[in-house]
Design a protein around this motif. Sequence first.
Motif, mmCIF file in Angstrom:
data_model
loop_
_atom_site.group_PDB
_atom_site.id
_atom_site.type_symbol
_atom_site.label_atom_id
_atom_site.label_comp_id
_atom_site.label_asym_id
_atom_site.label_seq_id
_atom_site.Cartn_x
_atom_site.Cartn_y
_atom_site.Cartn_z
ATOM 1 N N LYS A 1 -3.849 -16.052 -27.806
ATOM 2 C CA LYS A 1 -5.236 -16.033 -28.282
ATOM 3 C C LYS A 1 -5.333 -15.552 -29.727
ATOM 4 O O LYS A 1 -6.197 -15.995 -30.479
ATOM 5 C CB LYS A 1 -6.077 -15.118 -27.383
ATOM 6 C CG LYS A 1 -6.330 -15.650 -25.993
ATOM 7 C CD LYS A 1 -7.053 -14.615 -25.151
ATOM 8 C CE LYS A 1 -7.314 -15.118 -23.739
ATOM 9 N NZ LYS A 1 -7.899 -14.057 -22.882
ATOM 10 N N ASN B 1 -3.807 -20.812 -13.659
ATOM 11 C CA ASN B 1 -5.075 -20.230 -13.217
ATOM 12 C C ASN B 1 -6.102 -20.165 -14.339
ATOM 13 O O ASN B 1 -7.313 -20.075 -14.076
ATOM 14 C CB ASN B 1 -4.855 -18.833 -12.646
ATOM 15 C CG ASN B 1 -4.086 -18.841 -11.342
ATOM 16 O OD1 ASN B 1 -4.061 -19.863 -10.635
ATOM 17 N ND2 ASN B 1 -3.450 -17.731 -10.999
ATOM 18 N N GLN B 2 -5.603 -20.198 -15.595
ATOM 19 C CA GLN B 2 -6.500 -20.206 -16.749
ATOM 20 C C GLN B 2 -6.893 -21.630 -17.157
ATOM 21 O O GLN B 2 -7.609 -21.830 -18.132
ATOM 22 C CB GLN B 2 -5.814 -19.530 -17.950
ATOM 23 C CG GLN B 2 -5.344 -18.111 -17.719
ATOM 24 C CD GLN B 2 -6.495 -17.141 -17.490
ATOM 25 O OE1 GLN B 2 -7.499 -17.200 -18.165
ATOM 26 N NE2 GLN B 2 -6.322 -16.249 -16.526
ATOM 27 N N ARG C 1 0.096 -11.282 -19.049
ATOM 28 C CA ARG C 1 -1.173 -10.907 -19.684
ATOM 29 C C ARG C 1 -0.990 -10.669 -21.183
ATOM 30 O O ARG C 1 -1.859 -11.049 -21.992
ATOM 31 C CB ARG C 1 -1.744 -9.661 -19.020
ATOM 32 C CG ARG C 1 -2.278 -9.902 -17.607
ATOM 33 C CD ARG C 1 -2.834 -8.634 -16.971
ATOM 34 N NE ARG C 1 -3.850 -8.024 -17.810
ATOM 35 C CZ ARG C 1 -3.698 -6.878 -18.483
ATOM 36 N NH1 ARG C 1 -2.541 -6.222 -18.420
ATOM 37 N NH2 ARG C 1 -4.671 -6.394 -19.210
ATOM 38 N N TYR D 1 0.085 -17.857 -13.992
ATOM 39 C CA TYR D 1 -0.999 -17.184 -14.707
ATOM 40 C C TYR D 1 -1.786 -18.197 -15.542
ATOM 41 O O TYR D 1 -3.024 -18.247 -15.479
ATOM 42 C CB TYR D 1 -0.429 -16.087 -15.606
ATOM 43 C CG TYR D 1 -1.478 -15.333 -16.388
ATOM 44 C CD1 TYR D 1 -2.026 -14.146 -15.890
ATOM 45 C CD2 TYR D 1 -1.918 -15.796 -17.627
ATOM 46 C CE1 TYR D 1 -2.992 -13.460 -16.608
ATOM 47 C CE2 TYR D 1 -2.887 -15.117 -18.349
ATOM 48 C CZ TYR D 1 -3.420 -13.943 -17.838
ATOM 49 O OH TYR D 1 -4.389 -13.261 -18.547
ATOM 50 N N PHE D 2 -1.091 -19.012 -16.333
ATOM 51 C CA PHE D 2 -1.783 -19.939 -17.218
ATOM 52 C C PHE D 2 -2.360 -21.141 -16.468
ATOM 53 O O PHE D 2 -3.362 -21.721 -16.895
ATOM 54 C CB PHE D 2 -0.865 -20.371 -18.364
ATOM 55 C CG PHE D 2 -0.758 -19.330 -19.436
ATOM 56 C CD1 PHE D 2 -1.649 -19.308 -20.494
ATOM 57 C CD2 PHE D 2 0.212 -18.337 -19.365
ATOM 58 C CE1 PHE D 2 -1.577 -18.329 -21.471
ATOM 59 C CE2 PHE D 2 0.307 -17.354 -20.348
ATOM 60 C CZ PHE D 2 -0.597 -17.343 -21.405
ATOM 61 N N ASP E 1 -0.650 -13.963 -22.962
ATOM 62 C CA ASP E 1 -1.980 -14.546 -23.115
ATOM 63 C C ASP E 1 -2.691 -13.976 -24.346
ATOM 64 O O ASP E 1 -3.301 -14.715 -25.134
ATOM 65 C CB ASP E 1 -2.790 -14.276 -21.850
ATOM 66 C CG ASP E 1 -4.128 -15.012 -21.831
ATOM 67 O OD1 ASP E 1 -4.276 -16.023 -22.558
ATOM 68 O OD2 ASP E 1 -5.032 -14.585 -21.093
#
Length: 362
Positions: free
Chosen positions: A263, A23-24, A256, A20-21, A259
């Motif tokens: 943030k 991809n970020q 998610r 996931y990260f 994430d």
Amino acid sequence: MKKLLVTGSSGLIGSEVCQYFANQGWFIHGIDNNQRAVFFGPQGDTRWNQKRLESQIKGFVHHEIDIRDRAAILDIIYSLKPDAIVHTAAQPSHDLAASIPFDDFETNAVGTLNLLEATRQFAPEAPFIHMSTNKVYGDAPNQIPMIELATRWDYAELNYQYGIPESFSIDQSKHSIFGASKVAADIMVQEYGRYFGLQTCCLRGGCLTGPNHSGVELHGFLSYLVKCNLEGRTYQIFGYQGKQVRDNIHSFDVARLIDEFIKSPRCGEVYNLGGGKDNTCSILEAFDIVSSLTNKKMIFVYRDEHRQGDHKCYYSNLDKIKTHYPNWSITKDLEFIFSEIVAAWSDKLTLNQHHEICKSTS
């Protein structure tokens, strides 16, 4: 480029977080020493997942480290100084823990303390996310009045109609040895937030699941259940008439939320993280769902003896998460979760059969 350090990176949640990260746009470092294979034998082996991450994530760096190795943990966080740390490594089975109490506590509690102290010394600004467990509540949820329905247990009190909140007591209950070691880790993560001001949170997971789970009988409810069905193995139900209820959350939805926390981090927080009431099923209901997808009857035996500290019914109240992080929600429903796990195990079993045929003809 931001750097993320993930412990237990070859496991279900760890590998999902890595992908996931990545991809970020994060640079990913993973810590994993395949201890799951030590705990559960060859069926728990996660090297295949490590190789998958190394092949799919550009620049992924694997670190063969045991989180119990304090010097190694201090060294990697000192040298790397990650921008965030996601701690998913654990001894995850409450059944197995009773036979290996020192390994269990040293992995779950002491390993977590090693990471926290290294973070305090060398990366104090990094958000620290700890995968805790709903087992920190022990068997106290079983004391809530319940109703018995045809295929499941459910809470009889309106106060719990949407599940267990974070205010529920973790005290004066039977946790299992595993639950006790996870309580110790959970409290330390909170304390490093409240006492030292680190940006920490505990995610008290329900039934975490997904296609990359190396499910075994002692850990990995849906994954192992699907595997048994596809292979025609006998599944053992332990007590509660097979009506025990779990809320199931896909590993992607876990990533998610992590994430969202990174943030907008907080200090010493706890969140009950599961699929919520809409993603619940009992073992009996899970049998029906998987059989409808595979057209194979579930083979099972019933043992009229529940696991110590096991929950009769547990699902997470997600209100606090949704209040703190309104952009987060469950995106993978139960139907999707089952279909994906069935497809993943079908592919693995087909590949294994192909390899066996190749061996026999070579």
